[in-house]
Design a protein around this motif. Structure first.
Motif, PDB file in Angstrom:
ATOM      1  N   GLY A   2       0.820  -1.203   0.000  1.00 31.98           N
ATOM      2  CA  GLY A   2       0.000   0.000   0.000  1.00 31.98           C
ATOM      3  C   GLY A   2       0.856   1.256   0.000  1.00 31.98           C
ATOM      4  N   THR A   3       0.200   2.381   0.068  1.00 25.54           N
ATOM      5  CA  THR A   3       0.885   3.662   0.091  1.00 25.54           C
ATOM      6  C   THR A   3       1.673   3.811   1.386  1.00 25.54           C
ATOM      7  OG1 THR A   3      -0.885   4.638  -1.234  1.00 25.54           O
ATOM      8  CG2 THR A   3       0.528   6.155  -0.016  1.00 25.54           C
ATOM      9  N   LEU A   4       2.899   4.244   1.261  1.00 26.68           N
ATOM     10  CA  LEU A   4       3.744   4.471   2.428  1.00 26.68           C
ATOM     11  C   LEU A   4       3.538   5.887   2.934  1.00 26.68           C
ATOM     12  CD1 LEU A   4       7.051   2.772   1.282  1.00 26.68           C
ATOM     13  CD2 LEU A   4       5.260   1.838   2.737  1.00 26.68           C
ATOM     14  N   LEU A   5       3.396   6.015   4.258  1.00 25.67           N
ATOM     15  CA  LEU A   5       3.160   7.306   4.875  1.00 25.67           C
ATOM     16  C   LEU A   5       4.023   7.449   6.124  1.00 25.67           C
ATOM     17  CD1 LEU A   5      -0.725   7.159   4.689  1.00 25.67           C
ATOM     18  CD2 LEU A   5       0.766   8.517   3.220  1.00 25.67           C
ATOM     19  N   VAL A   6       4.240   8.696   6.536  1.00 26.77           N
ATOM     20  CA  VAL A   6       4.971   9.005   7.765  1.00 26.77           C
ATOM     21  C   VAL A   6       3.977   9.508   8.795  1.00 26.77           C
ATOM     22  CG1 VAL A   6       6.722  10.488   8.810  1.00 26.77           C
ATOM     23  CG2 VAL A   6       7.070   9.600   6.508  1.00 26.77           C
ATOM     24  N   ASP A   7       4.022   8.926   9.995  1.00 29.11           N
ATOM     25  CA  ASP A   7       3.183   9.366  11.102  1.00 29.11           C
ATOM     26  C   ASP A   7       4.027  10.286  11.982  1.00 29.11           C
ATOM     27  OD1 ASP A   7       1.537   9.732  13.278  1.00 29.11           O
ATOM     28  OD2 ASP A   7       1.205   7.605  13.659  1.00 29.11           O
ATOM     29  N   THR A   8       3.843  11.587  11.810  1.00 31.28           N
ATOM     30  CA  THR A   8       4.634  12.562  12.569  1.00 31.28           C
ATOM     31  C   THR A   8       4.255  12.563  14.045  1.00 31.28           C
ATOM     32  OG1 THR A   8       3.104  14.368  12.064  1.00 31.28           O
ATOM     33  CG2 THR A   8       4.959  14.039  10.556  1.00 31.28           C
ATOM     34  N   GLY A   9       3.097  12.047  14.384  1.00 32.34           N
ATOM     35  CA  GLY A   9       2.679  11.944  15.777  1.00 32.34           C
ATOM     36  C   GLY A   9       3.369  10.805  16.510  1.00 32.34           C
ATOM     37  N   ARG A  10       4.076   9.967  15.772  1.00 29.79           N
ATOM     38  CA  ARG A  10       4.807   8.823  16.361  1.00 29.79           C
ATOM     39  C   ARG A  10       6.271   8.861  15.956  1.00 29.79           C
ATOM     40  NH1 ARG A  10       1.496   4.014  18.392  1.00 29.79           N
ATOM     41  NH2 ARG A  10      -0.570   4.925  18.339  1.00 29.79           N
ATOM     42  N   ASN A  12       7.875  10.207  13.473  1.00 33.41           N
ATOM     43  CA  ASN A  12       8.127   9.974  12.045  1.00 33.41           C
ATOM     44  C   ASN A  12       8.217   8.489  11.676  1.00 33.41           C
ATOM     45  OD1 ASN A  12       8.073  12.708  11.431  1.00 33.41           O
ATOM     46  ND2 ASN A  12      10.246  12.932  11.873  1.00 33.41           N
ATOM     47  N   ARG A  13       7.379   7.704  12.317  1.00 24.32           N
ATOM     48  CA  ARG A  13       7.313   6.270  12.023  1.00 24.32           C
ATOM     49  C   ARG A  13       6.702   6.061  10.641  1.00 24.32           C
ATOM     50  NH1 ARG A  13       4.295   1.873  15.896  1.00 24.32           N
ATOM     51  NH2 ARG A  13       5.128   0.035  14.861  1.00 24.32           N
ATOM     52  N   VAL A  14       7.322   5.216   9.852  1.00 28.55           N
ATOM     53  CA  VAL A  14       6.853   4.920   8.495  1.00 28.55           C
ATOM     54  C   VAL A  14       5.937   3.711   8.539  1.00 28.55           C
ATOM     55  CG1 VAL A  14       7.537   4.249   6.162  1.00 28.55           C
ATOM     56  CG2 VAL A  14       8.920   5.888   7.439  1.00 28.55           C
ATOM     57  N   GLY A  15       4.802   3.822   7.858  1.00 31.90           N
ATOM     58  CA  GLY A  15       3.869   2.714   7.794  1.00 31.90           C
ATOM     59  C   GLY A  15       3.167   2.639   6.457  1.00 31.90           C
ATOM     60  N   GLU A  16       2.612   1.487   6.200  1.00 33.12           N
ATOM     61  CA  GLU A  16       1.852   1.233   4.980  1.00 33.12           C
ATOM     62  C   GLU A  16       0.380   1.454   5.292  1.00 33.12           C
ATOM     63  OE1 GLU A  16       1.002  -2.546   2.017  1.00 33.12           O
ATOM     64  OE2 GLU A  16       2.352  -2.782   3.702  1.00 33.12           O
ATOM     65  N   PHE A  17      -0.291   2.277   4.498  1.00 30.77           N
ATOM     66  CA  PHE A  17      -1.713   2.559   4.710  1.00 30.77           C
ATOM     67  C   PHE A  17      -2.514   1.290   4.500  1.00 30.77           C
ATOM     68  CE2 PHE A  17      -5.910   3.776   3.135  1.00 30.77           C
ATOM     69  CZ  PHE A  17      -6.330   4.585   4.164  1.00 30.77           C
ATOM     70  N   GLY A  22     -12.669   4.253  11.989  1.00 27.97           N
ATOM     71  CA  GLY A  22     -13.249   5.379  12.727  1.00 27.97           C
ATOM     72  C   GLY A  22     -12.566   6.664  12.302  1.00 27.97           C
ATOM     73  N   PRO A  23     -12.100   7.458  13.275  1.00 29.91           N
ATOM     74  CA  PRO A  23     -11.446   8.720  12.930  1.00 29.91           C
ATOM     75  C   PRO A  23      -9.954   8.560  12.610  1.00 29.91           C
ATOM     76  CG  PRO A  23     -11.635   8.548  15.297  1.00 29.91           C
ATOM     77  CD  PRO A  23     -12.330   7.330  14.719  1.00 29.91           C
ATOM     78  N   TYR A  24      -9.433   7.335  12.651  1.00 29.64           N
ATOM     79  CA  TYR A  24      -8.002   7.101  12.469  1.00 29.64           C
ATOM     80  C   TYR A  24      -7.697   6.392  11.152  1.00 29.64           C
ATOM     81  CZ  TYR A  24      -8.092   8.028  17.446  1.00 29.64           C
ATOM     82  OH  TYR A  24      -8.305   8.612  18.663  1.00 29.64           O
ATOM     83  N   TRP A  25      -6.474   6.545  10.706  1.00 21.79           N
ATOM     84  CA  TRP A  25      -5.975   5.792   9.571  1.00 21.79           C
ATOM     85  C   TRP A  25      -5.145   4.644  10.126  1.00 21.79           C
ATOM     86  CZ3 TRP A  25      -3.845   9.819   5.541  1.00 21.79           C
ATOM     87  CH2 TRP A  25      -4.900  10.573   5.057  1.00 21.79           C
ATOM     88  N   SER A  26      -5.383   3.448   9.643  1.00 19.99           N
ATOM     89  CA  SER A  26      -4.618   2.283  10.083  1.00 19.99           C
ATOM     90  C   SER A  26      -3.345   2.177   9.255  1.00 19.99           C
ATOM     91  CB  SER A  26      -5.439   1.005   9.920  1.00 19.99           C
ATOM     92  OG  SER A  26      -6.536   1.016  10.800  1.00 19.99           O
ATOM     93  N   LEU A  27      -2.216   2.126   9.946  1.00 26.98           N
ATOM     94  CA  LEU A  27      -0.921   1.973   9.304  1.00 26.98           C
ATOM     95  C   LEU A  27      -0.258   0.725   9.857  1.00 26.98           C
ATOM     96  CD1 LEU A  27       0.414   5.641   9.521  1.00 26.98           C
ATOM     97  CD2 LEU A  27      -0.781   4.566   7.627  1.00 26.98           C
ATOM     98  N   ARG A  28       0.519   0.071   9.025  1.00 27.27           N
ATOM     99  CA  ARG A  28       1.228  -1.152   9.428  1.00 27.27           C
ATOM    100  C   ARG A  28       2.711  -0.938   9.184  1.00 27.27           C
ATOM    101  NH1 ARG A  28       2.622  -6.201   6.867  1.00 27.27           N
ATOM    102  NH2 ARG A  28       2.503  -7.883   8.377  1.00 27.27           N
TER     103      ARG A  28
END
Length: 68
Positions: A2-10, A12-17, A22-28
């Motif tokens: 999936g699309t790779l994204l950076v979670d700046t709230g964690r 700068n942890r990189v995860g796959e969308f 709910g109100p959150y995006w699930s990243l792995r």
């Protein structure tokens, strides 16, 4: 993959969308592991160098047998 994204709230942890929960995006994590919920406002696209590092890390993990 999936699309790779950076979670700046964690830190700068990189995860796959993986989807919306709910109100959150699930990243792995790139190399496998437990999904986490990210605030959409804290998520951004990877910069070119971050994308390259993530792809190399995934390739190395596969080569070492840590992920399928």
């Amino acid at each position: 993959m999936g699309t790779l994204l950076v979670d700046t709230g964690r830190r700068n942890r990189v995860g796959e969308f993986r989807g919306v929960s709910g109100p959150y995006w699930s990243l792995r994590p790139m190399c496998g592991g437990t999904e986490w919920g990210a605030e959409p406002a804290d998520v951004r696209a990877l910069e070119p160098m971050e994308r390259l590092r993530a792809k190399i890390a995934r390739h190395d993990a596969r080569g070492a047998g840590r992920i399928l």
